[in-house]
Design a protein around this motif. Sequence first.
Motif, PDB file in Angstrom:
ATOM      1  N   LEU A 182       0.816  -1.207   0.000  1.00 58.14           N
ATOM      2  CA  LEU A 182       0.000   0.000   0.000  1.00 58.14           C
ATOM      3  C   LEU A 182       0.849   1.256   0.000  1.00 58.14           C
ATOM      4  CD1 LEU A 182      -2.636  -0.949   2.733  1.00 58.14           C
ATOM      5  CD2 LEU A 182      -3.104  -0.642   0.310  1.00 58.14           C
ATOM      6  N   GLU A 183       0.379   2.234  -0.794  1.00 57.54           N
ATOM      7  CA  GLU A 183       1.016   3.551  -0.776  1.00 57.54           C
ATOM      8  C   GLU A 183      -0.005   4.498  -0.165  1.00 57.54           C
ATOM      9  OE1 GLU A 183       4.564   2.977  -2.675  1.00 57.54           O
ATOM     10  OE2 GLU A 183       3.756   4.988  -3.013  1.00 57.54           O
ATOM     11  N   TYR A 184       0.456   5.540   0.527  1.00 63.38           N
ATOM     12  CA  TYR A 184      -0.551   6.484   1.010  1.00 63.38           C
ATOM     13  C   TYR A 184      -0.152   7.919   0.723  1.00 63.38           C
ATOM     14  CZ  TYR A 184       2.350   7.398   5.173  1.00 63.38           C
ATOM     15  OH  TYR A 184       3.372   7.744   6.024  1.00 63.38           O
ATOM     16  N   LYS A 185      -1.174   8.779   0.595  1.00 66.24           N
ATOM     17  CA  LYS A 185      -0.978  10.196   0.310  1.00 66.24           C
ATOM     18  C   LYS A 185      -1.879  10.964   1.262  1.00 66.24           C
ATOM     19  CE  LYS A 185      -2.218  11.291  -3.837  1.00 66.24           C
ATOM     20  NZ  LYS A 185      -2.383  10.909  -5.263  1.00 66.24           N
ATOM     21  N   ILE A 186      -1.362  12.055   1.810  1.00 68.06           N
ATOM     22  CA  ILE A 186      -2.201  12.860   2.694  1.00 68.06           C
ATOM     23  C   ILE A 186      -2.852  13.941   1.863  1.00 68.06           C
ATOM     24  CG2 ILE A 186      -2.202  14.349   4.726  1.00 68.06           C
ATOM     25  CD1 ILE A 186       0.232  12.747   5.669  1.00 68.06           C
ATOM     26  N   LYS A 187      -4.158  14.040   1.934  1.00 65.61           N
ATOM     27  CA  LYS A 187      -4.862  15.033   1.135  1.00 65.61           C
ATOM     28  C   LYS A 187      -5.928  15.715   1.957  1.00 65.61           C
ATOM     29  CE  LYS A 187      -6.867  13.353  -2.409  1.00 65.61           C
ATOM     30  NZ  LYS A 187      -7.453  12.560  -3.474  1.00 65.61           N
ATOM     31  N   LYS A 188      -6.481  16.757   1.356  1.00 67.98           N
ATOM     32  CA  LYS A 188      -7.623  17.423   1.971  1.00 67.98           C
ATOM     33  C   LYS A 188      -8.850  16.548   1.720  1.00 67.98           C
ATOM     34  CE  LYS A 188      -7.340  21.318  -0.411  1.00 67.98           C
ATOM     35  NZ  LYS A 188      -6.127  21.186  -1.202  1.00 67.98           N
ATOM     36  N   ALA A 189      -9.829  16.629   2.606  1.00 68.01           N
ATOM     37  CA  ALA A 189     -11.033  15.804   2.469  1.00 68.01           C
ATOM     38  C   ALA A 189     -11.800  16.121   1.199  1.00 68.01           C
ATOM     39  CB  ALA A 189     -11.933  15.983   3.679  1.00 68.01           C
ATOM     40  N   GLY A 190     -11.812  17.379   0.796  1.00 66.12           N
ATOM     41  CA  GLY A 190     -12.541  17.749  -0.424  1.00 66.12           C
ATOM     42  C   GLY A 190     -11.856  18.980  -0.961  1.00 66.12           C
ATOM     43  N   GLY A 191     -12.570  19.936  -1.458  1.00 66.51           N
ATOM     44  CA  GLY A 191     -11.952  21.198  -1.888  1.00 66.51           C
ATOM     45  C   GLY A 191     -11.652  22.031  -0.651  1.00 66.51           C
ATOM     46  N   TRP A 192     -11.166  23.257  -0.798  1.00 67.92           N
ATOM     47  CA  TRP A 192     -10.856  24.093   0.350  1.00 67.92           C
ATOM     48  C   TRP A 192     -12.075  24.355   1.211  1.00 67.92           C
ATOM     49  CZ3 TRP A 192      -6.555  24.761   2.635  1.00 67.92           C
ATOM     50  CH2 TRP A 192      -5.362  24.675   1.899  1.00 67.92           C
ATOM     51  N   LYS A 193     -13.245  24.579   0.580  1.00 70.23           N
ATOM     52  CA  LYS A 193     -14.458  24.885   1.337  1.00 70.23           C
ATOM     53  C   LYS A 193     -14.808  23.691   2.220  1.00 70.23           C
ATOM     54  CE  LYS A 193     -19.319  25.877   0.454  1.00 70.23           C
ATOM     55  NZ  LYS A 193     -20.196  25.657  -0.721  1.00 70.23           N
ATOM     56  N   SER A 194     -14.770  22.481   1.646  1.00 69.09           N
ATOM     57  CA  SER A 194     -15.089  21.288   2.441  1.00 69.09           C
ATOM     58  C   SER A 194     -14.095  21.097   3.559  1.00 69.09           C
ATOM     59  CB  SER A 194     -15.083  20.032   1.575  1.00 69.09           C
ATOM     60  OG  SER A 194     -16.051  20.127   0.579  1.00 69.09           O
ATOM     61  N   THR A 195     -12.832  21.295   3.240  1.00 68.15           N
ATOM     62  CA  THR A 195     -11.807  21.038   4.251  1.00 68.15           C
ATOM     63  C   THR A 195     -12.005  21.948   5.447  1.00 68.15           C
ATOM     64  OG1 THR A 195     -10.273  20.445   2.536  1.00 68.15           O
ATOM     65  CG2 THR A 195      -9.340  20.886   4.693  1.00 68.15           C
ATOM     66  N   LEU A 196     -12.378  23.216   5.179  1.00 67.50           N
ATOM     67  CA  LEU A 196     -12.543  24.135   6.296  1.00 67.50           C
ATOM     68  C   LEU A 196     -13.870  23.925   7.014  1.00 67.50           C
ATOM     69  CD1 LEU A 196     -11.098  27.305   4.588  1.00 67.50           C
ATOM     70  CD2 LEU A 196     -10.098  26.030   6.485  1.00 67.50           C
ATOM     71  N   LEU A 197     -14.925  23.618   6.288  1.00 68.25           N
ATOM     72  CA  LEU A 197     -16.254  23.573   6.889  1.00 68.25           C
ATOM     73  C   LEU A 197     -16.745  22.171   7.249  1.00 68.25           C
ATOM     74  CD1 LEU A 197     -17.990  26.194   4.574  1.00 68.25           C
ATOM     75  CD2 LEU A 197     -16.914  26.561   6.789  1.00 68.25           C
ATOM     76  N   SER A 198     -16.205  21.164   6.595  1.00 68.01           N
ATOM     77  CA  SER A 198     -16.781  19.829   6.809  1.00 68.01           C
ATOM     78  C   SER A 198     -16.415  19.228   8.147  1.00 68.01           C
ATOM     79  CB  SER A 198     -16.301  18.874   5.710  1.00 68.01           C
ATOM     80  OG  SER A 198     -14.908  18.632   5.881  1.00 68.01           O
ATOM     81  N   GLY A 199     -15.378  19.781   8.794  1.00 69.25           N
ATOM     82  CA  GLY A 199     -14.965  19.171  10.057  1.00 69.25           C
ATOM     83  C   GLY A 199     -14.093  17.948   9.847  1.00 69.25           C
TER      84      GLY A 199
END
Lengths: 232, 231
Positions: A182-199
Amino acid sequence: MKIDVEAKPSYGLAVVTLDKGESFISESGAMVAMSSGLKVDTKFNGAGDGSFMGKVKAMLVGLARKFLAGESLFINQFDAESDGQQVMIAPTLVGDVEKIRLKDGKKITVQATSYLGSGKNIDVGLIWGGFSMLFGGEGAFFLECTGKGPLLINAYGAIEKVEINGGYVVDTGHVVGWEGDLEYKIKKAGGWKSTLLSGEGLVLEFTGTGTLWLQTRNLGSLLGWITPQLPG
Amino acid sequence: MQIQVHHRPSYALAEVLLDDGETVVAEGGAMVSQDTHVTLETSASGDKKGGLMKGLMKGLKRALAGESFFQNRFTANGAPGHVTFAPTFQGDIVVHEMSQAAVMLQSTAYLCGSPTIELDTKWGGAKTFFGGEGLVMLKATGTGLLAFNSFGAIKEIEVDGEFIVDTGHIVAFEEGLTFNVTKFGGGWKSFIFGGEGLVCSFSGKGKLWIQTRNSTAFGQLLGSKLPPREA
């Protein structure tokens, strides 16, 4: 050696039964109860041979593990002096304990705070997981475990095992460990809006084939909830 | 009287079923729910004998043990009734039928029991203070049902010979067992660095109940990650 895990998934307790000559290693502070026929030796949490330089190396690795990864500086080795000796091991955190059997050639990577204990023939090495992992609430260091024998891991919450074939996305605070190709990558959950608001914040995207262990609760979230409720 | 425990081992709830006229004694604050015809009486002692002063003294001793000062007596009035109890901590509850052997309980472990059980504060002496769990052990004598609680799951062990338990994980044990507080690992290195500190070595024959988590250690773990208290 026999290991039974009881009181899953909330207050997991590993009951390790050893016969004469067998040994088990656990992090310091994890012993709940034990038979009287076990010899106990406390050592620095760093692999090393018995030589002087080996001991110095073990001490330095142990210190790195303590100050960087939050692991205990010491480990306890239990050696059975007769048959049927038991040592019962539990973590401090409320949650699950899982037993994993390691085979030659396989490597398991786990959160540094998830290591509970292992057989004598398991090698544990410390690796850095990247700054983004710090937001998970459990730190950014991982342990790579190789060798042959049993490994005990613990978690906050229950441990869920997921077989990955292709790809999978996991919230950073819920990752306990993984093994396989397995390889892994750290990313934002969605776009910037989601990342800030989605929790949700940051997530780990896995690709490849292998097994992933998750925990059903997130310590960072618990602390984030308690902190504003404290007086002062 | 019957006591049934639901939702072991994580969020255990003790349900007490009383015949008309029967009473159950419980820790203050433990009641979760009850039938309307179950009446509550609060006294400073679980025992009506001895008068006010003796009752107050016993209550004080219990308060020092970590149990609340007052005990509550719930009685079913006019018909059979039920009342449910839970401790503050998430964890387990075990019901033990007492007949012969007295049971020593960790302070805070007592939940509820038959009124024929007498609770006394027995001071374990300096040894128990050093255990870090601290404080005192309650001694339960008499016959009837006794329910005690824990932090973590409760595991019952039949000791026959010798057995060692980390002091923070002891819930209760029968009086037939003698205990001796010793250094973990038998040597100074393990005692200081092994993370266990003092452990309790039990010998003899009897029942021992341990808990799979240590509330003091858990509190310290969480506490170390929270912002410091204002002075």
